[in-house]
Design an enzyme around this catalytic site. Structure first.
Site, PDB file in Angstrom:
ATOM      1  CG  ASP A 127      -1.794   1.215   1.317  1.00 64.55           C
ATOM      2  OD1 ASP A 127      -2.400   1.547   0.279  1.00 64.55           O
ATOM      3  OD2 ASP A 127      -1.875   1.855   2.375  1.00 64.55           O
ATOM      4  CB  SER A 128       0.117   4.754  -0.734  1.00 63.25           C
ATOM      5  OG  SER A 128      -1.104   4.744  -0.015  1.00 63.25           O
ATOM      6  CB  CYS A 138      -2.746   1.199  -2.664  1.00 66.43           C
ATOM      7  SG  CYS A 138      -2.887   2.934  -3.018  1.00 66.43           S
ATOM      8  CD  GLU A 167      -2.686   8.583   7.033  1.00 67.73           C
ATOM      9  OE1 GLU A 167      -1.745   9.326   7.311  1.00 67.73           O
ATOM     10  OE2 GLU A 167      -2.649   7.719   6.138  1.00 67.73           O
ATOM     11  CB  CYS A 223     -10.190   4.986  -0.064  1.00 65.72           C
ATOM     12  SG  CYS A 223      -8.720   5.690   0.724  1.00 65.72           S
ATOM     13  CG  HIS A 254      -6.997   5.799   4.918  1.00 67.68           C
ATOM     14  ND1 HIS A 254      -6.159   5.237   3.970  1.00 67.68           N
ATOM     15  CD2 HIS A 254      -6.203   6.482   5.772  1.00 67.68           C
ATOM     16  CE1 HIS A 254      -4.914   5.576   4.246  1.00 67.68           C
ATOM     17  NE2 HIS A 254      -4.907   6.327   5.329  1.00 67.68           N
TER      18      HIS A 254
END
Ligand code: DGL
Length: 273
Positions: free
Chosen positions: A10-11, A73, A152, A184, A186
């Site tokens: 993932d990023s 990702c 985050e 996504c 997140h």
């Protein structure tokens, strides 16, 4: 090959939501995770840059001897999957196709909303995957660039996040979508807040869960499932920025205390064709 770990990249740390779903679906597999924390976010970057970073991530995993690569990702899946499939000689799975399939199963009225990073939405990957399977669908997309930083920050239930979600989701609700793809890494952490905004009538498709189900099916089909399904697999994490930041955030995404990560230097070696 069956005994080799599953590679996931993932990023950054968000892809741990996918690891969490994979570990729930297949606790007996070993996992090697790479989070490109030095270069996150990918979601605001150009397609060429995302492809270049994704290639370096995939090469690192391929060289560490994994049996398959999962591109956790959404942004990298949206822009880099065909390049990665051509460039490494092990199977590569992204999150877009499983998410689209799950949305097709979930929709009742054929009206599907998609949210993701700016780069994912710009790629049109979800609408393309959906419409290729059913061209009578109505697909409405919305980029939600503020959501990654809010998650985050740990503001998953914060009134500010709910207000931002209302703003982003209002046009999709006006279109009366019956299914919403959380496109996504997140967004699984925002499930409750999204539910609060959209109400009970809309199906939420989580790209982490749908990807895990897809990978399990593919491993079985390819004869690559670990032969001992009673064992508990291992987890190893690599990051490209300092490990302390990873430790701080990882447990939230993983849903349990995270193992110590190790740091590596990318870019590596060569570029894929
Ligand atoms: N992992 C990215 C995704 O799923 C979100 C974070 C980023 O922008 O890099 O699209």
């Amino acid at each position: 090959m069956k005994h080799q770990p599953i590679g996931v990249f993932d990023s950054g740390i968000g892809g741990l939501t996918v690891v969490r779903s994979l570990q729930m679906a297949m606790p007996y597999e070993d996992y090697v995770y790479l989070g490109d924390t030095a270069r996150v976010p990918y979601g605001t970057k150009s397609p060429d840059t995302v492809r270049r970073f994704a290639c370096e991530d995939a090469l690192f995993l391929a060289q560490s001897g994994v049996k398959v690569i999962v591109v956790a990702c959404n942004t990298a899946s949206a822009w880099a999957l065909p390049t990665l499939e051509r460039g490494v000689d092990i199977p590569v799975f992204g999150v877009i196709l499983p998410g689209a399939r799950a949305a097709l199963d979930a929709t009742r009225g054929g009206r599907i909303g998609v949210i993701g990073t700016s780069a994912t939405i710009r790629s049109q990957s979800y609408p393309r995957a959906l419409l290729a399977r059913d061209d009578t669908l109505r697909v409405y997309s919305r980029a939600c660039p503020l959501l990654v930083p809010l998650v985050e920050e740990g503001w998953t239930h914060h009134p500010v996040t709910v207000a931002v979600l209302r703003e982003y989701l209002e046009p999709l609700l006006r279109r009366e979508v019956d299914t919403l793809i959380l496109g996504c890494t997140h967004y699984p952490l925002l499930r409750d807040a999204v539910r609060e905004v959209v109400g009970p009538g809309i199906s939420l498709v989580d790209s982490a869960d749908s990807c895990a189900a897809f990978v399990r099916e593919r491993l079985e089909h390819l004869g690559l499932r670990h032969p001992d399904t009673h064992r508990v697999g291992t987890f190893e994490a690599w990051v490209t920025d300092e490990v302390e930041r990873f430790a701080e955030l990882a447990s939230r995404f993983l849903g349990r205390p995270a193992e110590q990560a190790r740091k590596i230097e990318l870019p590596m070696l060569r570029r894929l064709p």
